[in-house]
Design a protein around this motif. Structure first.
Motif, PDB file in Angstrom:
ATOM      1  N   GLU A   1      11.119   3.983   2.652  1.00  0.00           N
ATOM      2  CA  GLU A   1      11.270   2.871   3.243  1.00  0.00           C
ATOM      3  C   GLU A   1      10.068   2.728   4.187  1.00  0.00           C
ATOM      4  N   LEU A   2       9.295   1.773   4.039  1.00  0.00           N
ATOM      5  CA  LEU A   2       8.195   1.531   4.956  1.00  0.00           C
ATOM      6  C   LEU A   2       8.129   0.359   5.654  1.00  0.00           C
ATOM      7  N   SER A   3       7.829   0.507   6.812  1.00  0.00           N
ATOM      8  CA  SER A   3       7.494  -0.607   7.785  1.00  0.00           C
ATOM      9  C   SER A   3       6.057  -0.755   8.288  1.00  0.00           C
ATOM     10  N   MET A   4       5.466  -1.808   8.240  1.00  0.00           N
ATOM     11  CA  MET A   4       3.802  -1.902   8.553  1.00  0.00           C
ATOM     12  C   MET A   4       3.871  -3.405   9.797  1.00  0.00           C
ATOM     13  N   PHE A   5       2.917  -2.879  10.695  1.00  0.00           N
ATOM     14  CA  PHE A   5       2.710  -3.899  11.741  1.00  0.00           C
ATOM     15  C   PHE A   5       1.430  -4.005  11.842  1.00  0.00           C
ATOM     16  N   ILE A   6       0.841  -5.114  11.918  1.00  0.00           N
ATOM     17  CA  ILE A   6      -0.778  -5.530  12.232  1.00  0.00           C
ATOM     18  C   ILE A   6      -0.713  -6.191  13.479  1.00  0.00           C
ATOM     19  N   LEU A   7      -1.366  -5.743  14.396  1.00  0.00           N
ATOM     20  CA  LEU A   7      -1.494  -6.411  15.865  1.00  0.00           C
ATOM     21  C   LEU A   7      -3.011  -6.999  15.610  1.00  0.00           C
ATOM     22  N   LEU A   8      -3.104  -8.266  16.168  1.00  0.00           N
ATOM     23  CA  LEU A   8      -4.291  -8.773  16.157  1.00  0.00           C
ATOM     24  C   LEU A   8      -4.278  -9.843  17.248  1.00  0.00           C
ATOM     25  N   GLN A   9      -4.942  -9.924  18.260  1.00  0.00           N
ATOM     26  CA  GLN A   9      -4.952 -10.847  19.317  1.00  0.00           C
ATOM     27  C   GLN A   9      -3.771 -11.337  19.825  1.00  0.00           C
ATOM     28  N   GLU A  10      -3.060 -10.210  20.074  1.00  0.00           N
ATOM     29  CA  GLU A  10      -1.658 -10.202  20.819  1.00  0.00           C
ATOM     30  C   GLU A  10      -0.720 -11.056  19.952  1.00  0.00           C
ATOM     31  N   LYS A  11      -0.907 -11.127  18.585  1.00  0.00           N
ATOM     32  CA  LYS A  11      -0.160 -11.545  17.491  1.00  0.00           C
ATOM     33  C   LYS A  11       0.414 -10.389  16.655  1.00  0.00           C
ATOM     34  N   THR A  12       1.489 -10.355  15.908  1.00  0.00           N
ATOM     35  CA  THR A  12       1.758  -9.243  15.211  1.00  0.00           C
ATOM     36  C   THR A  12       2.503  -9.900  13.804  1.00  0.00           C
ATOM     37  N   ILE A  13       1.760  -9.343  12.784  1.00  0.00           N
ATOM     38  CA  ILE A  13       2.303  -9.532  11.328  1.00  0.00           C
ATOM     39  C   ILE A  13       3.114  -8.495  11.145  1.00  0.00           C
ATOM     40  N   SER A  14       4.114  -8.539  10.583  1.00  0.00           N
ATOM     41  CA  SER A  14       4.922  -7.304  10.188  1.00  0.00           C
ATOM     42  C   SER A  14       5.725  -7.381   8.914  1.00  0.00           C
ATOM     43  N   ARG A  15       5.968  -6.214   8.239  1.00  0.00           N
ATOM     44  CA  ARG A  15       6.795  -6.416   7.265  1.00  0.00           C
ATOM     45  C   ARG A  15       7.576  -5.023   7.244  1.00  0.00           C
ATOM     46  N   THR A  16       9.107  -5.222   7.090  1.00  0.00           N
ATOM     47  CA  THR A  16       9.912  -4.102   7.319  1.00  0.00           C
ATOM     48  C   THR A  16      10.824  -3.998   5.866  1.00  0.00           C
ATOM     49  N   GLY A  17      11.192  -2.665   5.705  1.00  0.00           N
ATOM     50  CA  GLY A  17      12.165  -2.559   4.595  1.00  0.00           C
ATOM     51  C   GLY A  17      11.797  -2.489   3.236  1.00  0.00           C
ATOM     52  N   ILE A  18      10.627  -2.451   3.284  1.00  0.00           N
ATOM     53  CA  ILE A  18       9.672  -2.298   1.842  1.00  0.00           C
ATOM     54  C   ILE A  18      10.053  -0.798   1.220  1.00  0.00           C
ATOM     55  N   LYS A  19      10.877  -0.931   0.061  1.00  0.00           N
ATOM     56  CA  LYS A  19      11.437   0.232  -0.289  1.00  0.00           C
ATOM     57  C   LYS A  19      10.660   0.710  -1.761  1.00  0.00           C
ATOM     58  N   GLN A  20      10.760   1.769  -1.964  1.00  0.00           N
ATOM     59  CA  GLN A  20      10.429   2.485  -3.395  1.00  0.00           C
ATOM     60  C   GLN A  20      10.888   3.720  -3.424  1.00  0.00           C
ATOM     61  N   ALA A  21      11.041   4.542  -4.436  1.00  0.00           N
ATOM     62  CA  ALA A  21      11.406   5.645  -4.849  1.00  0.00           C
ATOM     63  C   ALA A  21      10.733   6.635  -5.837  1.00  0.00           C
ATOM     64  N   VAL A  22      10.711   7.911  -5.698  1.00  0.00           N
ATOM     65  CA  VAL A  22       9.984   8.529  -6.827  1.00  0.00           C
ATOM     66  C   VAL A  22      11.038   9.605  -7.077  1.00  0.00           C
ATOM     67  N   HIS A  23      11.121   9.831  -8.552  1.00  0.00           N
ATOM     68  CA  HIS A  23      12.021  10.566  -9.208  1.00  0.00           C
ATOM     69  C   HIS A  23      11.106  11.703  -9.714  1.00  0.00           C
TER      70      HIS A  23
END
Length: 212
Positions: free
Chosen positions: A132-154
């Protein structure tokens, strides 16, 4: 991403990032989500120059040994995307933080081997590592984010039959491939929402404040 460039590093990652303890043969990605390719990401005229910060977790707890390979692979994938260029502090116009949590089912494998008394290569089993991946991009005191990005490898161990239409690869390539899909999907949804645009200077929409 040119996986062959990182084959040596991949073999190190496989020893501690991916679960499994016998002689795994072939790995493949979960099929519940569509594959994202680099061509699906709109490159920027000028990639965002951001400081890259990472944290690798196992079952929600920080696992420091995973930070270095996570950072190396994430930097390569982001550069290849044409959207973000990881840079040092003195050149950064902001930062990107990537948190990757790995949940392994090694306990299930050990329990099955104990019950049967047979070595794993005789049992035939598929080991699943969920991420599960979370990504935060901080620019000019503002944050773009995505959380709960899921994937699996078998990873198939032993006498397992995998359908011909499923793309498989050596286990030491599993980590960069699953990370690649998760990062590209995060960038794709940010672009589709309008939070990351490709023309000129960054146009940023406030999504949420970064929090830990």
């Amino acid at each position: 991403m040119n996986i062959s460039r990182h084959i040596v590093l991949g073999s190190v990652i496989a020893s501690f990032v991916l679960a499994g303890c016998a002689s795994p043969k072939r790995s493949f990605l979960g099929a519940s989500l569509p594959k994202v390719a680099y061509k699906d990401i709109e490159q920027r005229n000028k990639p965002l120059q951001l400081k890259l910060i990472v944290e690798f977790q196992r079952n929600g707890e920080h696992f420091p040994k995973g930070d270095i390979p996570l950072k190396d692979y994430a930097a390569s994938i982001l550069r290849d995307s044409g959207v973000i260029m990881p840079v040092d502090d003195d050149k950064a116009e902001g930062q990107i933080r990537v948190v990757l949590n790995n949940v392994a089912d090694s306990g299930t494998v050990a329990a099955e081997a104990s019950r049967t008394g047979y070595p794993l290569w005789m049992i035939g089993k598929t080991i699943t590592d969920a991420y599960e991946l979370s990504m935060f991009i901080l620019l000019q005191e503002k944050t773009i984010s995505r959380t709960g990005i899921k994937q699996a490898v078998h990873t198939a161990i032993g006498n397992m039959s995998i359908p011909d239409d499923i793309q498989t690869f050596p286990q030491d390539q599993a980590f960069p491939r699953v990370l690649e899909q998760m990062l590209l999907r995060s960038l794709q949804v940010m672009q589709q929402s309008g939070e990351l645009v490709w023309q000129g200077m960054p146009a940023v929409v406030l999504f949420e404040k970064q929090s830990r």
